[in-house]
Design a protein around this motif. Structure first.
Motif, short mmCIF file in Angstrom:
data_model
loop_
_atom_site.label_atom_id
_atom_site.label_comp_id
_atom_site.label_asym_id
_atom_site.label_seq_id
_atom_site.Cartn_x
_atom_site.Cartn_y
_atom_site.Cartn_z
N GLU A 189 0.63 -1.21 0.05
CA GLU A 189 0.00 -0.05 0.03
C GLU A 189 0.97 1.22 0.12
O GLU A 189 0.55 2.24 -0.86
N TYR A 190 1.81 1.24 0.68
CA TYR A 190 2.92 2.44 1.00
C TYR A 190 3.43 2.56 -0.59
O TYR A 190 3.44 4.02 -1.13
N VAL A 191 3.98 1.49 -1.37
CA VAL A 191 4.49 1.67 -2.67
C VAL A 191 3.47 2.33 -3.63
O VAL A 191 3.59 3.19 -4.48
N ILE A 192 2.12 1.86 -3.64
CA ILE A 192 1.29 2.37 -4.59
C ILE A 192 0.91 3.70 -4.03
O ILE A 192 0.84 4.62 -4.93
N ASP A 193 0.72 4.18 -2.78
CA ASP A 193 0.81 5.48 -2.56
C ASP A 193 1.62 6.51 -2.76
O ASP A 193 1.56 7.54 -3.50
N LEU A 194 2.88 5.96 -2.91
CA LEU A 194 4.04 6.85 -3.31
C LEU A 194 4.10 7.19 -4.88
O LEU A 194 4.43 8.01 -5.33
N MET A 195 3.73 6.06 -5.57
CA MET A 195 3.56 5.99 -6.90
C MET A 195 2.43 6.95 -7.50
O MET A 195 2.63 7.47 -8.61
N THR A 196 1.18 7.00 -6.46
CA THR A 196 0.23 7.82 -7.03
C THR A 196 0.37 9.40 -6.29
O THR A 196 -0.61 10.01 -6.08
N HIS A 197 1.56 9.58 -5.70
CA HIS A 197 2.27 11.17 -5.15
C HIS A 197 1.10 11.26 -3.83
O HIS A 197 1.19 12.52 -3.64
N LYS A 198 0.81 10.44 -3.31
CA LYS A 198 0.15 10.55 -1.75
C LYS A 198 1.37 10.48 -0.72
O LYS A 198 1.14 9.70 0.09
N VAL A 199 2.18 11.45 -0.93
CA VAL A 199 3.36 11.45 -0.02
C VAL A 199 2.97 12.02 1.41
O VAL A 199 3.25 11.37 2.49
N ALA A 200 2.03 12.85 1.47
CA ALA A 200 1.55 13.43 3.02
C ALA A 200 1.23 12.21 3.85
O ALA A 200 1.22 12.09 4.91
N GLY A 201 0.20 11.59 3.04
CA GLY A 201 -0.46 10.27 3.60
C GLY A 201 0.61 9.04 4.17
O GLY A 201 0.48 8.65 5.19
N VAL A 202 1.47 9.05 3.35
CA VAL A 202 2.56 7.88 3.84
C VAL A 202 3.31 8.76 5.11
O VAL A 202 3.55 7.85 5.96
N ILE A 203 3.65 9.83 4.84
CA ILE A 203 4.45 10.52 6.02
C ILE A 203 3.54 10.35 7.32
O ILE A 203 4.20 10.19 8.66
N SER A 204 2.32 10.88 7.34
CA SER A 204 1.39 10.89 8.39
C SER A 204 1.27 9.37 9.24
O SER A 204 1.50 9.22 10.09
N HIS A 205 1.18 8.43 8.04
CA HIS A 205 0.92 7.06 8.58
C HIS A 205 2.03 6.50 9.18
O HIS A 205 2.02 5.82 10.17
N THR A 206 3.26 6.45 8.40
CA THR A 206 4.32 6.01 8.90
C THR A 206 4.84 6.62 10.24
O THR A 206 5.59 5.91 11.17
N SER A 207 4.69 8.14 10.25
CA SER A 207 5.21 8.79 11.63
C SER A 207 4.23 8.06 12.79
O SER A 207 5.00 7.78 14.10
N LYS A 208 3.19 8.07 12.86
CA LYS A 208 2.30 7.21 13.89
C LYS A 208 2.78 6.17 14.20
O LYS A 208 2.85 5.82 15.39
N LEU A 209 3.05 5.27 13.07
CA LEU A 209 3.48 3.93 13.37
C LEU A 209 4.90 3.78 14.03
O LEU A 209 5.33 3.24 14.96
N ILE A 210 5.75 4.72 13.58
CA ILE A 210 7.16 4.61 14.47
C ILE A 210 6.97 5.19 15.67
O ILE A 210 7.79 4.59 16.69
N SER A 211 6.24 6.27 16.04
CA SER A 211 6.17 6.90 17.48
C SER A 211 5.50 5.82 18.20
O SER A 211 5.63 6.06 19.51
N SER A 212 4.89 4.89 17.81
CA SER A 212 4.20 3.93 18.80
C SER A 212 4.98 2.81 19.32
O SER A 212 4.75 2.11 20.15
N SER A 213 6.50 2.89 18.97
CA SER A 213 7.10 1.84 19.42
C SER A 213 8.53 2.68 19.91
O SER A 213 9.05 3.47 19.32
N PRO A 214 9.11 1.95 20.99
CA PRO A 214 10.24 2.76 21.44
C PRO A 214 11.41 2.36 20.42
O PRO A 214 11.45 1.40 20.19
N ALA A 215 12.41 3.48 20.38
CA ALA A 215 13.56 3.26 19.69
C ALA A 215 14.71 3.00 20.62
O ALA A 215 15.02 3.64 21.67
N PRO A 216 15.70 2.19 20.06
CA PRO A 216 15.98 1.33 18.85
C PRO A 216 14.97 0.06 19.03
O PRO A 216 14.92 -0.49 20.12
N THR A 217 14.51 -0.51 17.83
CA THR A 217 13.63 -1.75 18.13
C THR A 217 14.18 -2.54 16.63
O THR A 217 14.50 -1.74 15.59
N THR A 218 14.26 -3.75 16.74
CA THR A 218 14.31 -4.61 15.51
C THR A 218 13.19 -5.24 14.92
O THR A 218 13.18 -5.87 14.28
#
Length: 648
Positions: free
Chosen positions: A302-331
């Protein structure tokens, strides 16, 4: 209460109700008379389970706590079938003495992705053999083995290779194919899938044609995936067109089938059309959700298709929420993959150097984001800046070591990160650093856990063997010995152990270890020595006795030539480089490119020419008049003529 509690069992005993709807009506009637009738509630819950109304059955147990204590098996089964697998595991663990409850526990553990527990329960069930359950246990256990491989715990799997028994039934053949895919044995997986289809069509006589069609659908979907991974896109696309997506009952399988059809298509070059097809399939319910490793890949698509259709803001928003949901560093693969897509969205399809400028400020905000760190490392490699990539990883490792946290130290010695740093060392020719890094990681995991990562331990042991140092070889022997104790059939461990003992202590090499390894004669049986020598591979020098009696072989021109003499190859000269007076068969002057005065056969004519030649000859006599007045190739000032009217 006593009268009402006995009325329902008496009623059911005196009647022959085969319709569960009728039983449900009778139970509801009894509950209306007495809401405290536990037997009526029990009968109602069982009737609802028989009617596949699992959510309603769970509600009965939730509203009647006494029923949960009285019938834990039915309660655990209702939770499992309604998609609450984790709660089902908790209920089943309280009383797993009965065989039926063990089956529910194994299934619920499998669905909640606790594959280690599922494998342990099936091991218990298999030890106490029941002929009527043996086939089902084998099928389910093979599915657990495949999931262990996909979750990175393949060392706990019961079987590593497909045997003849695994291909006897279509269920086990299909699960074996899934296990092969998880180990990237794609060609073997294709064979197993074809065998599963054959068994399903020929051997499954107890299934109707419609049931066979339903069972064969997931196999075809899996085969499309295998063909795509093998690079046979046209075959995958052709097979995908034969799949009736609307007829696939399992919504998760239908969704995956549509994603695979997009990946296998050579026509859908329009990303907007691909996005529409991706979201055309209905989302599966919670009882049929994909496993974590599947959902992670689907999210990446889904991320790949969104980037190909220029939905950059949506990818940044969704991935940022996912990244902040887990403490860093993580494997965590899902978190780190989200970081990679977040960086890709920030870079917005820029070139490598421009992308580095756009992404590097993010590292200041998230210095322990492994996904972002590896993305920047890859960009450094693409821009041929290996030193910066190495320094980036080394500084990150140093921060983890200084923190002292157990989780941080585990990440510091994670096999994937170690592999990246070691590969950077190797590309720079820093082999001592690569070997010491592998040895350090292997030493850490040996102290930390008995189940150290096998791939890392094998790499570390092999690197230590190459050092030819006594202490390093002894450490390599300990590493391979621990791997051998873990798995007696591990040939890599046996070979490493024999190699280490052969140098350190040959007396420790047991004969049975050497017998396991393939003999040298079999390893070199298919090697053509003459072809290797002709290709330029140097051979062993001949002994003095053999060199004294040279053998003869036919020369290219029909004569005889000595075996040891090198064969002269005539070079083909381009026509443009040939002189005008060139005559075929006549050898050309090898010094024709040198100036005439530098050629060995040049002889100047006349006294002036000979005198000049003597001065130009290196090592020859130097005339006094030429030597006088020169220092370092320049004339002295005293040699200059005084100008007319000059002043002193």
């Amino acid at each position: 209460m006593t009268t009402s509690s006995k009325s329902l069992p008496a009623l059911l005993a005196q009647t022959s109700l085969d319709d569960h709807e009728e039983i449900l009506k009778a139970a509801n009637a009894a509950i209306k008379k007495s809401k405290a009738d536990i037997d009526a509630h029990h009968a109602k819950a069982v009737a609802l389970l028989k009617l596949d109304r699992y959510d309603d059955a769970v509600k009965i147990f939730t509203d009647t706590p006494q029923l949960q204590e009285r019938t834990p098996f039915e309660y655990a089964y209702a939770l499992y079938k309604s998609g609450e697998a984790s709660q089902a595991v908790e209920v089943a663990q309280r009383d797993s003495s009965s065989r039926a409850m063990k089956h529910v526990l194994a299934q619920a553990a499998y669905r909640s992705e606790n594959f280690e527990q599922a494998a342990a329960v099936y091991r218990q069930l298999s030890s106490d053999r029941h002929a009527d359950e043996e086939a089902d246990i084998k099928i389910n256990w093979s599915a657990v083995d495949a999931q262990l491989e996909w979750s990175g715990k393949g060392h706990l799997a019961q079987t590593k290779k497909a045997g003849r028994d695994d291909l006897q039934a279509f269920e086990t053949a299909y699960n074996t194919a899934c296990g092969c895919i998880s180990r990237d044995e794609l060609q073997q997986a294709e064979i197993c899938l074809k065998r599963a289809k054959e068994d399903l069509c020929n051997a499954a006589e107890d299934l109707t044609e419609e049931e066979k069609k339903v069972e064969i659908m997931p196999m075809t979907v899996q085969e499309v995936y295998v063909l795509t991974r093998l690079g046979r896109i046209e075959e995958a696309e052709q097979l995908s067109t034969t799949i009736p997506f609307a007829e696939i009952r399992e919504l998760s399988t239908r969704y995956i089938a549509q994603i695979n059809s997009i990946a296998a298509s050579t026509k859908h070059t329009n990303p907007y059309l691909s996005q529409r097809l991706m979201h055309s399939a209905p989302k599966p319910p919670k009882t049929d959700r994909p496993f974590t490793f599947q959902s992670d890949i689907l999210r990446q698509d889904e991320y790949v298709i969104d980037l190909m259709t220029h939905k950059v803001a949506g990818v940044i928003s969704h991935t940022s929420k996912l990244i902040s949901s887990s403490p860093a560093p993580t494997t965590s693969p899902s978190i780190n993959t989200a970081s990679v897509f977040n960086a890709a969205a920030q870079a917005q399809n820029l070139s490598e150097k421009a992308a580095l400028k756009a992404i590097l400020p993010l590292l200041e905000k998230r210095p322990n984001d492994i996904g972002l760190l590896l993305t920047i490392t890859q960009l450094y490699v693409l821009t041929h800046n290996l030193a910066a990539a190495t320094q980036l990883l080394e500084s990150f490792f140093k921060r983890l070591e200084q923190s002292g946290s157990a989780s941080d130290l585990d990440i510091r010695h994670a096999p994937g990160l170690i592999a990246v740093l070691v590969s950077l060392y190797v590309r720079q020719g820093r082999h001592s650093h690569s070997k010491s890094g592998l040895a350090k990681a292997a030493s850490y995991w040996r102290r930390k856990s008995e189940t150290a990562p096998r791939s890392l331990m094998v790499a570390a042991g092999s690197a230590l063997l190459e050092t030819h140092n006594a202490d390093s070889i002894a450490m390599a022997g300990e590493i391979f010995e621990s791997l051998h104790e873990r798995d007696r059939a591990d040939r890599a461990a046996i070979a490493g152990l024999v190699a280490a003992y052969a140098v350190a202590d040959p007396a420790k090499i047991a004969p049975d270890l050497v017998d396991v390894l393939p003999p040298v004669e079999r390893l070199v049986s298919g090697i053509d020595v003459s072809a290797l020598e002709n290709a330029g591979v140097p051979g062993l020098p001949l002994s003095s006795a053999a060199a004294a009696v040279p053998t003869k072989r036919p020369a290219p021109g029909g004569g005889r030539q000595e075996e040891g003499a090198p064969v002269k190859k005539t070079k083909r000269i381009r026509k443009a480089r040939m002189p005008k007076d060139f005559m075929p068969g006549r050898s050309m002057d090898p010094e024709r490119w040198l100036p005439m005065r530098d050629r060995t056969y040049y002889r100047p004519k006349g006294k002036k020419g000979k005198k000049k030649m003597d001065g130009l000859t290196q090592g020859g006599a130097v005339a006094e008049d030429r030597a006088a007045g020169t220092v370092g190739g320049q004339k002295k000032g005293g040699g200059k003529k005084k100008g007319k009217g000059g002043k002193w």
